[in-house]
Motif scaffolding. Structure first.
Motif, PDB file in Angstrom:
ATOM      1  N   ASP A 103       6.676  -2.220   6.016  1.00  0.00           N
ATOM      2  CA  ASP A 103       6.287  -0.832   6.213  1.00  0.00           C
ATOM      3  C   ASP A 103       4.781  -0.761   5.945  1.00  0.00           C
ATOM      4  N   CYS A 104       4.127   0.283   6.429  1.00  0.00           N
ATOM      5  CA  CYS A 104       2.678   0.399   6.212  1.00  0.00           C
ATOM      6  C   CYS A 104       2.351   1.322   5.044  1.00  0.00           C
ATOM      7  N   ASP A 105       2.663   2.610   5.186  1.00  0.00           N
ATOM      8  CA  ASP A 105       2.277   3.596   4.172  1.00  0.00           C
ATOM      9  C   ASP A 105       3.049   3.397   2.879  1.00  0.00           C
ATOM     10  N   GLY A 106       2.313   3.201   1.793  1.00  0.00           N
ATOM     11  CA  GLY A 106       2.935   3.009   0.494  1.00  0.00           C
ATOM     12  C   GLY A 106       3.337   1.582   0.204  1.00  0.00           C
ATOM     13  N   VAL A 107       3.207   0.692   1.199  1.00  0.00           N
ATOM     14  CA  VAL A 107       3.516  -0.721   1.015  1.00  0.00           C
ATOM     15  C   VAL A 107       2.258  -1.560   1.226  1.00  0.00           C
ATOM     16  N   LEU A 108       1.687  -1.494   2.409  1.00  0.00           N
ATOM     17  CA  LEU A 108       0.431  -2.202   2.667  1.00  0.00           C
ATOM     18  C   LEU A 108      -0.769  -1.395   2.177  1.00  0.00           C
ATOM     19  N   VAL A 109      -0.726  -0.097   2.411  1.00  0.00           N
ATOM     20  CA  VAL A 109      -1.841   0.770   2.025  1.00  0.00           C
ATOM     21  C   VAL A 109      -1.335   1.873   1.106  1.00  0.00           C
ATOM     22  N   ASP A 110      -2.177   2.262   0.158  1.00  0.00           N
ATOM     23  CA  ASP A 110      -1.786   3.260  -0.852  1.00  0.00           C
ATOM     24  C   ASP A 110      -2.100   4.659  -0.334  1.00  0.00           C
ATOM     25  N   SER A 111      -1.373   5.049   0.702  1.00  0.00           N
ATOM     26  CA  SER A 111      -1.733   6.225   1.483  1.00  0.00           C
ATOM     27  C   SER A 111      -0.958   7.490   1.153  1.00  0.00           C
ATOM     28  N   GLU A 112       0.183   7.374   0.512  1.00  0.00           N
ATOM     29  CA  GLU A 112       1.051   8.543   0.391  1.00  0.00           C
ATOM     30  C   GLU A 112       0.411   9.722  -0.354  1.00  0.00           C
ATOM     31  N   PRO A 113      -0.305   9.503  -1.476  1.00  0.00           N
ATOM     32  CA  PRO A 113      -0.950  10.653  -2.124  1.00  0.00           C
ATOM     33  C   PRO A 113      -1.974  11.339  -1.215  1.00  0.00           C
ATOM     34  N   LEU A 114      -2.712  10.559  -0.424  1.00  0.00           N
ATOM     35  CA  LEU A 114      -3.697  11.134   0.486  1.00  0.00           C
ATOM     36  C   LEU A 114      -3.014  11.878   1.623  1.00  0.00           C
ATOM     37  N   ALA A 115      -1.935  11.316   2.136  1.00  0.00           N
ATOM     38  CA  ALA A 115      -1.203  11.981   3.216  1.00  0.00           C
ATOM     39  C   ALA A 115      -0.629  13.314   2.742  1.00  0.00           C
ATOM     40  N   ALA A 116      -0.121  13.344   1.515  1.00  0.00           N
ATOM     41  CA  ALA A 116       0.418  14.592   0.966  1.00  0.00           C
ATOM     42  C   ALA A 116      -0.689  15.641   0.847  1.00  0.00           C
ATOM     43  N   LYS A 117      -1.868  15.198   0.416  1.00  0.00           N
ATOM     44  CA  LYS A 117      -3.004  16.120   0.306  1.00  0.00           C
ATOM     45  C   LYS A 117      -3.377  16.693   1.678  1.00  0.00           C
TER      46      LYS A 117
END
Length: 224
Positions: A10-24
């Motif tokens: 998976d990409c988001d939250g696995v390869l890249v730490d994106s979930e907090p930014l996506a939620a924002k």
């Protein structure tokens, strides 16, 4: 020597730490369109879904109907935040440097978002063109479609594939595809019950960092 088992990331939250930014980004865009209250706790219930399904889920949770004509605003705001702040998950680059065998990305995000995420974090070189999005299949996670599609593109037997996922929806999809599922809780959006929920969704193992993933893969016959 036997060919290493293919790994599907998976990409988001696995390869890249994106979930907090996506939620924002979701919070900002909904507020911009006069729909406040779409906070991180709401988005946390949508992790692993593709955007169209997230919009439906937010309506179910809040009553807010996001205008279809403004759907592109979500990626526009997300892209700004990713360009400024997105980082890889800790230790992933070193992990990928030593990983042997075929690997690909199978994500609920759009191809543009996946490619942008991997580019700004320096991870694109590890995957080449092996990038698969839920936009390429009929049903998003938790359906198995994207994982079966990825396996077919790699010429792999689904039963040989190992999926690394951070969301219960992703784990459910991997299990439905007949694949080994590793739950990952090393992203910035993790929470106290995260591992337990991944296990309940069917994860064969749950790992808090890439060293733990390496150990589990070694036990499955994959040098990492």
């Amino acid at each position: 020597m036997a060919r290493p088992r293919p790994i599907i990331f998976d990409c988001d939250g696995v390869l890249v730490d994106s979930e907090p930014l996506a939620a924002k980004a979701y919070e900002r865009v909904y507020e911009k369109h006069g729909m406040p209250g779409v906070h991180g706790g709401i988005i946390a219930q949508c992790i692993g879904m593709k955007q169209s399904d997230i919009i439906i889920r937010i309506k179910e949770l809040t009553g807010h109907q996001f205008p279809a004509s403004a759907a592109s605003d979500i990626w526009a705001e997300t892209k700004i935040l990713f360009s400024e702040e997105l980082k890889p998950t800790p230790g992933i680059a070193a992990f990928l440097e030593t990983l042997e065998g075929d690997r690909c990305v199978a994500s609920s995000s759009s191809v543009e978002r996946i490619n942008h995420s991997l580019a700004v974090t320096g991870l694109a070189r590890f995957f080449g063109d092996a990038i698969y999005s839920s936009s390429m299949v009929k049903n998003g996670k938790p359906a198995p479609d994207i994982f079966l599609f990825a396996a077919a593109r790699m010429g792999a037997n689904p039963a040989d594939c190992i999926v690394i996922e951070d969301s219960p929806f992703g784990i459910q999809g991997a299990v439905a595809a007949g694949m080994t599922a590793i739950g990952y809780t090393g992203g910035g959006h993790t929470y106290a019950e995260h591992g337990a929920r991944l296990t309940a969704a069917g994860a064969d193992f749950v790992c808090a960092n890439w060293h733990e993933v390496s150990r589990q893969l070694s036990g499955l016959g994959v040098p990492a």
